[in-house]
Design an enzyme around this catalytic site. Structure first.
Site, PDB file in Angstrom:
ATOM      1  N   TYR A 197      -6.199 -11.446  14.562  1.00 39.07           N
ATOM      2  CA  TYR A 197      -5.126 -12.106  13.813  1.00 39.07           C
ATOM      3  C   TYR A 197      -5.302 -13.618  13.836  1.00 39.07           C
ATOM      4  O   TYR A 197      -5.226 -14.286  12.797  1.00 39.07           O
ATOM      5  CB  TYR A 197      -3.796 -11.697  14.440  1.00 39.07           C
ATOM      6  CG  TYR A 197      -2.560 -12.272  13.805  1.00 39.07           C
ATOM      7  CD1 TYR A 197      -2.006 -11.696  12.667  1.00 39.07           C
ATOM      8  CD2 TYR A 197      -1.906 -13.365  14.366  1.00 39.07           C
ATOM      9  CE1 TYR A 197      -0.854 -12.202  12.094  1.00 39.07           C
ATOM     10  CE2 TYR A 197      -0.749 -13.874  13.803  1.00 39.07           C
ATOM     11  CZ  TYR A 197      -0.223 -13.291  12.670  1.00 39.07           C
ATOM     12  OH  TYR A 197       0.919 -13.794  12.109  1.00 39.07           O
ATOM     13  N   THR A 244      11.753  -9.935  11.996  1.00 44.10           N
ATOM     14  CA  THR A 244      11.581  -9.222  10.729  1.00 44.10           C
ATOM     15  C   THR A 244      11.213  -7.758  10.938  1.00 44.10           C
ATOM     16  O   THR A 244      11.038  -7.024   9.975  1.00 44.10           O
ATOM     17  CB  THR A 244      10.479  -9.882   9.885  1.00 44.10           C
ATOM     18  OG1 THR A 244       9.246  -9.843  10.627  1.00 44.10           O
ATOM     19  CG2 THR A 244      10.822 -11.326   9.551  1.00 44.10           C
ATOM     20  N   LYS A 298      -5.953 -16.043  10.642  1.00 41.94           N
ATOM     21  CA  LYS A 298      -4.914 -17.011  10.282  1.00 41.94           C
ATOM     22  C   LYS A 298      -5.424 -18.457  10.356  1.00 41.94           C
ATOM     23  O   LYS A 298      -4.998 -19.309   9.567  1.00 41.94           O
ATOM     24  CB  LYS A 298      -3.696 -16.823  11.183  1.00 41.94           C
ATOM     25  CG  LYS A 298      -2.899 -15.554  10.894  1.00 41.94           C
ATOM     26  CD  LYS A 298      -2.308 -15.548   9.497  1.00 41.94           C
ATOM     27  CE  LYS A 298      -1.320 -14.425   9.279  1.00 41.94           C
ATOM     28  NZ  LYS A 298      -0.753 -14.406   7.920  1.00 41.94           N
ATOM     29  N   ASN A 347       1.267 -13.102   1.384  1.00 40.37           N
ATOM     30  CA  ASN A 347       1.994 -12.747   2.605  1.00 40.37           C
ATOM     31  C   ASN A 347       1.398 -11.546   3.340  1.00 40.37           C
ATOM     32  O   ASN A 347       1.620 -11.397   4.541  1.00 40.37           O
ATOM     33  CB  ASN A 347       3.451 -12.443   2.249  1.00 40.37           C
ATOM     34  CG  ASN A 347       4.211 -11.803   3.389  1.00 40.37           C
ATOM     35  OD1 ASN A 347       4.592 -12.468   4.347  1.00 40.37           O
ATOM     36  ND2 ASN A 347       4.420 -10.485   3.307  1.00 40.37           N
ATOM     37  N   ARG A 380       0.817  -1.222   0.000  1.00 41.09           N
ATOM     38  CA  ARG A 380       0.000   0.000   0.000  1.00 41.09           C
ATOM     39  C   ARG A 380       0.844   1.262   0.000  1.00 41.09           C
ATOM     40  O   ARG A 380       0.449   2.275  -0.550  1.00 41.09           O
ATOM     41  CB  ARG A 380      -0.924   0.009   1.229  1.00 41.09           C
ATOM     42  CG  ARG A 380      -2.047  -0.991   1.158  1.00 41.09           C
ATOM     43  CD  ARG A 380      -2.927  -0.954   2.375  1.00 41.09           C
ATOM     44  NE  ARG A 380      -2.234  -1.420   3.571  1.00 41.09           N
ATOM     45  CZ  ARG A 380      -2.820  -1.587   4.746  1.00 41.09           C
ATOM     46  NH1 ARG A 380      -4.097  -1.308   4.889  1.00 41.09           N
ATOM     47  NH2 ARG A 380      -2.124  -2.026   5.781  1.00 41.09           N
ATOM     48  N   ASP A 391      -3.869  -1.842  -2.568  1.00 42.07           N
ATOM     49  CA  ASP A 391      -4.395  -2.341  -1.307  1.00 42.07           C
ATOM     50  C   ASP A 391      -5.081  -3.665  -1.605  1.00 42.07           C
ATOM     51  O   ASP A 391      -6.082  -3.708  -2.336  1.00 42.07           O
ATOM     52  CB  ASP A 391      -5.393  -1.335  -0.729  1.00 42.07           C
ATOM     53  CG  ASP A 391      -5.941  -1.746   0.626  1.00 42.07           C
ATOM     54  OD1 ASP A 391      -5.740  -2.911   1.023  1.00 42.07           O
ATOM     55  OD2 ASP A 391      -6.588  -0.910   1.280  1.00 42.07           O
ATOM     56  N   VAL A 392      -4.564  -4.768  -1.061  1.00 37.86           N
ATOM     57  CA  VAL A 392      -5.127  -6.083  -1.380  1.00 37.86           C
ATOM     58  C   VAL A 392      -6.570  -6.213  -0.912  1.00 37.86           C
ATOM     59  O   VAL A 392      -7.294  -7.109  -1.364  1.00 37.86           O
ATOM     60  CB  VAL A 392      -4.270  -7.230  -0.789  1.00 37.86           C
ATOM     61  CG1 VAL A 392      -2.904  -7.296  -1.441  1.00 37.86           C
ATOM     62  CG2 VAL A 392      -4.159  -7.121   0.726  1.00 37.86           C
TER      63      VAL A 392
END
Length: 319
Positions: A160, A195, A164, A95, A43, A68-69
Site C-alpha cells: 500500500y 469509512t 501510494k 479513489n 467490481r 475492474d480498474v
C-alpha cells in the site's frame, strides 16, 4: 454571501472509481449534493447496485458501470460510458484502492503488483483517457486519493505504501504538466478515516493480530476522522482547485514532523514495527477483514471499532 466561482463545481460531470462503498461512495454522494451528475464504478455488481439506489433516493443524477480498474481497457470504457450518459466528463476522482496489512515476509510480489496496478497504473490510464476530452472542453479537475502512507512509510503496509508514494508523485507531477490546460490536479493525503475500510482490508501473517491493531487504530476517534466530513473536505478542495489536502489533525502533524525531522519519524516507525506481530509459523495470506474479525472474536477490539463498524454498515460495507 455568494460563493466565489472558484468554490463551485457548476454541475460538472464526475467519475469516481471505487465508489460502491466507503470513501468513494461518500465522495460521489457529496458531488451529487453539489449538483454534479456522477458515474460510479466498482467490481462488485451487487454493491454497485445498492450504491446507485442509495444515491438516487437522495436525488442524485447517477449512473454506474461494473468494471475492474486493473483491466487495461477499463479506463477507455469508463470515459466513453460517462460521456455517453452525460455528454461530457469534467471531474475524475481516482479513489479505488486495496489495503494489504502484514509484515514483509508474509507478502508476495503479486501483492505489490496488485497494489501498483490498482493505485498507480489504473489512475494513470484513467487520466490519459480523460485528459484529451478535458483539453477540448477547456479544462477539468482531477482528484487523486493518496494516503498518509504515501508520505510516511507505515510498517506492515508496504504494498500500500509503495503504491501510494508513487500515486502522490504522479499526482503532483500531473498538476505541473496540466496547469497550462486549465486542468487542476488535487492530491489528497488522508490519515485514518472512519469509512469501514477495516472490513474490506486484507490481512497476512498472524491475520487476527494484524486486524486487531489496524482496526483499532482506524476506528479510534482521536486518531481517525469521520468519513462524511472527509468527503466534504475533499470535494471542497476539488472545487477550489487546491494542489493538496492533508486530512486529520494527526495526519497534518505527522506530515509536518516528517518534513522537518525525517530521521526522528523513521526512528519512531522502527520502534513501532518492533511491536507489531511477526509472520508466525503458518502465516495467513490476504484474509479479509470480516473473516479476521470473526476469527479474532475479541470483545475489547469490537468495542474500539464500534464507530467504524457502524460506518461500514452505513456506507455499504456490511460487517
Amino acid at each position: 454571501m455568494a460563493r466565489s466561482s472558484l468554490d463551485r463545481l457548476d454541475g460538472g460531470v464526475a467519475l469516481v472509481t471505487g465508489s460502491s462503498r466507503g470513501l468513494g461512495l461518500l465522495i460521489a454522494r457529496e458531488l451529487g449534493r453539489q449538483g454534479c451528475p456522477v458515474m460510479l464504478c466498482a467490481r462488485d455488481g451487487d454493491e454497485l447496485e445498492r450504491a446507485e439506489s442509495m444515491l438516487r433516493e437522495e436525488g442524485a443524477d447517477v449512473r454506474s458501470l461494473v468494471c475492474d480498474v486493473n483491466d487495461a481497457r477499463a479506463a477507455q470504457r469508463l470515459v466513453k460510458a460517462t460521456e455517453a450518459a452525460f455528454g461530457r466528463l469534467d471531474i475524475v476522482v481516482n479513489n479505488a484502492g486495496v489495503i494489504q496489512v502484514g509484515p514483509l515476509d508474509a507478502m508476495t510480489e503479486a501483492d505489490f503488483r496488485d497494489a501498483m496496478e490498482t493505485m498507480y497504473f489504473a489512475p494513470l490510464r484513467l487520466v490519459l483517457a480523460a485528459v484529451p476530452g478535458m483539453r477540448e472542453r477547456g479544462g477539468g479537475r482531477i482528484v487523486t486519493i493518496s494516503s498518509l502512507g504515501g508520505r510516511i512509510p507505515a510498517p506492515h503496509l508496504l504494498p500500500y505504501v509503495g503504491a501510494k508514494f508513487a500515486t502522490a508523485g504522479l499526482s503532483q507531477g500531473l498538476r505541473a504538466e496540466l496547469a497550462a490546460d486549465k486542468i487542476s490536479v488535487t492530491t489528497v493525503i488522508p490519515g485514518l478515516m472512519r469509512t469501514g475500510s477495516h472490513v474490506a482490508a486484507e490481512f497476512s501473517g498472524q491475520a487476527e493480530r494484524e486486524y486487531a491493531w489496524f482496526a483499532s487504530a482506524a476506528g479510534f476517534p482521536v486518531l481517525s476522522m469521520d468519513g462524511e466530513r472527509a468527503a466534504r473536505a475533499i470535494v471542497r478542495a476539488a472545487a477550489r482547485r487546491r494542489p493538496e489536502l492533508v486530512l486529520t489533525p494527526v495526519g497534518k502533524v505527522a506530515v509536518r514532523l516528517h518534513g522537518l525531522a525525517p530521521a526522528t519519524t523513521t526512528r519512531a516507525l522502527t520502534v513501532a514495527a518492533r511491536w507489531l506481530p511477526v509472520s508466525g509459523e503458518e502465516p495467513e495470506h490476504n484474509m479479509p477483514g470480516r473473516q479476521a474479525a470473526r476469527s479474532l472474536g475479541s470483545a475489547a477490539v469490537n468495542r474500539i471499532t464500534a464507530l467504524n463498524d457502524r460506518a461500514a454498515r452505513r456506507f455499504n460495507q456490511p460487517v
